[in-house]
Enzyme design. Structure first.
Site, PDB file in Angstrom:
ATOM      1  CG  ASP A  25      -5.941  -0.841  -0.187  1.00 21.94           C
ATOM      2  OD1 ASP A  25      -5.306  -0.353  -1.377  1.00 21.94           O
ATOM      3  OD2 ASP A  25      -6.515   0.501   0.914  1.00 21.94           O
ATOM      4  CG  HIS A  42      -1.046  -2.765  -8.938  1.00 22.96           C
ATOM      5  ND1 HIS A  42      -1.314  -3.103  -7.125  1.00 22.96           N
ATOM      6  CD2 HIS A  42      -1.046  -1.960  -9.247  1.00 22.96           C
ATOM      7  CE1 HIS A  42      -2.614  -1.818  -7.914  1.00 22.96           C
ATOM      8  NE2 HIS A  42      -1.636  -1.153  -8.882  1.00 22.96           N
ATOM      9  CG  LEU A 136      -7.153 -22.346  -0.807  1.00 23.46           C
ATOM     10  CD1 LEU A 136      -5.828 -22.329   1.444  1.00 23.46           C
ATOM     11  CD2 LEU A 136      -6.719 -21.499  -1.424  1.00 23.46           C
TER      12      LEU A 136
HETATM   13  C1  IPE Z   1     -10.081  -2.152  -2.747  1.00 18.63           C
HETATM   14  O1  IPE Z   1      -9.622  -1.329  -2.499  1.00 18.63           O
HETATM   15  C2  IPE Z   1     -10.319  -2.777  -4.416  1.00 18.63           C
HETATM   16  C3  IPE Z   1      -8.792  -3.713  -4.028  1.00 18.63           C
HETATM   17  C4  IPE Z   1      -7.971  -4.443  -2.807  1.00 18.63           C
HETATM   18  C5  IPE Z   1      -8.712  -4.379  -5.439  1.00 18.63           C
HETATM   19  P1  IPE Z   1      -8.853   0.878  -3.303  1.00 18.63           P
HETATM   20  O2  IPE Z   1      -7.275   1.023  -3.332  1.00 18.63           O
HETATM   21  O3  IPE Z   1      -9.731   0.394  -4.443  1.00 18.63           O
HETATM   22  O4  IPE Z   1     -10.139   0.803  -2.401  1.00 18.63           O
HETATM   23  P2  IPE Z   1     -10.469   2.656  -1.871  1.00 18.63           P
HETATM   24  O5  IPE Z   1     -10.770   3.074  -3.159  1.00 18.63           O
HETATM   25  O6  IPE Z   1      -9.482   2.996  -1.474  1.00 18.63           O
HETATM   26  O7  IPE Z   1     -11.789   2.674  -1.210  1.00 18.63           O
HETATM   27  C1  IPE Z   2      -4.952  -2.507  -4.242  1.00 14.73           C
HETATM   28  O1  IPE Z   2      -3.964  -1.017  -3.941  1.00 14.73           O
HETATM   29  C2  IPE Z   2      -5.168  -2.694  -5.314  1.00 14.73           C
HETATM   30  C3  IPE Z   2      -5.910  -2.037  -5.969  1.00 14.73           C
HETATM   31  C4  IPE Z   2      -6.922  -1.926  -5.885  1.00 14.73           C
HETATM   32  C5  IPE Z   2      -5.549  -3.231  -7.599  1.00 14.73           C
HETATM   33  P1  IPE Z   2      -3.946   0.278  -4.356  1.00 14.73           P
HETATM   34  O2  IPE Z   2      -3.458   0.173  -5.957  1.00 14.73           O
HETATM   35  O3  IPE Z   2      -5.329   1.237  -3.619  1.00 14.73           O
HETATM   36  O4  IPE Z   2      -2.603   0.834  -3.454  1.00 14.73           O
HETATM   37  P2  IPE Z   2      -3.018   2.312  -2.898  1.00 14.73           P
HETATM   38  O5  IPE Z   2      -4.011   1.820  -1.654  1.00 14.73           O
HETATM   39  O6  IPE Z   2      -2.754   3.043  -3.873  1.00 14.73           O
HETATM   40  O7  IPE Z   2      -1.549   2.357  -1.903  1.00 14.73           O
HETATM   41 MG    MG Z   3      -5.954   1.114  -2.299  1.00 10.80          MG
END
Ligand code: IPE
Ligand code: IPE
Ligand code: MG
Length: 245
Positions: A25, A42, A136
């Protein structure tokens, strides 16, 4: 003993978590902070996953389950969903190119029915190409949700019960566990979340029962080898009681 000079974290090589779950995240915020589009975050996150996987493989981790796209992430703006799907496709394509000399097995877990034919084909191809590798295992969780996974397992069990191959009274936690995507892999021992939030966001609900949870404010693209080592070091220094005294 494994020694990390930068932070002087000394890992016990006899107690490396066999299976690590990673909630990747913070990609979006990482990019926004740099004045870049979220998709650039990403992309940077995908590169981080490659590095982390390599390092984990080097230190003896057997499996990684990486949360790449949740069942809830479809609720993001279509342009972001498209960018993420494109990136997943490229990640798989690129993994094939980088396979030479690597022994990792790549698998995709989650509900594929909502993915494009192009991505499904690429998933099958990558899984096929790495099927016999014995290093792995990297599980990429795409359109994955813990509730969805458990619901699917319940459905599979119900189907078996209906067809008479399984007695409802024979259903145990182990039998249900065999219907989950992680069946056959070592127990998830450590779950890492980057990006500052302290929740599971529907990740590995069943498997997290006794996993150690470790979180950091670091955005995923900035997460590095020394951070993984720190997480593992902290894991090794926790008291895992499993309900006992
Ligand atoms: C969790 O992150 C999902 C992934 C890392 C793929 P999100 O950014 O979607 O989660 P929330 O919305 O903060 O709970
Ligand atoms: C995690 O990064 C990746 C996915 C959920 C696909 P985010 O896209 O949630 O990044 P933030 O949390 O908005 O910074
Ligand atoms: Mg996020």
């Amino acid at each position: 003993m494994f020694f990390n000079r930068k932070k002087k974290v000394e890992l016990n090589t006899g107690n490396i978590p066999k299976h690590i779950g990673i909630i990747m995240d913070g990609n979006g915020r990482w990019a926004t902070r740099r004045g870049l589009p979220r998709s650039a975050g990403h992309r940077a996150g995908a590169e981080t996953l490659r590095k982390i996987t390599e390092h984990c493989s080097d230190i003896g981790v057997k499996a990684i389950t990486a949360y790449a796209f949740s069942t809830e992430n479809w609720n993001r703006p279509p342009a972001e969903v498209d960018a993420l799907m494109k990136l997943l496709y490229e990640y798989l394509k690129d993994s094939e190119k980088r396979l030479a000399g690597k022994n990792n097995k790549i698998r995709v877990i989650g509900d594929r029915s909502k993915l494009s034919d192009e991505i499904i084909r690429e998933i099958k191809r990558t899984e096929e190409l790495t099927r016999d590798n014995c290093g792995l295992v990297l599980n990429l969780a795409i359109n994955y949700g813990g509730r969805d996974e458990i619901t699917r397992a319940a459905r599979l069990l119900a189907t078996d019960a209906q067809s008479g191959t399984l007695e409802p009274s024979d259903i145990t936690a182990d039998i249900l566990g065999e219907r989950l995507y992680t069946s056959g892999l070592p127990e998830v021992e450590l779950i890492i979340r980057t990006g500052g939030e302290r929740r599971l966001s529907n990740f590995l609900l069943w498997q997290s029962a006794y996993a150690e949870f470790w979180y950091t404010d670091i955005y995923f693209p900035d997460f590095g080898k020394k951070d993984i080592d720190q997480a593992i070091f902290d894991f090794q220094n926790r008291d895992r009681r499993y309900g006992k005294l």
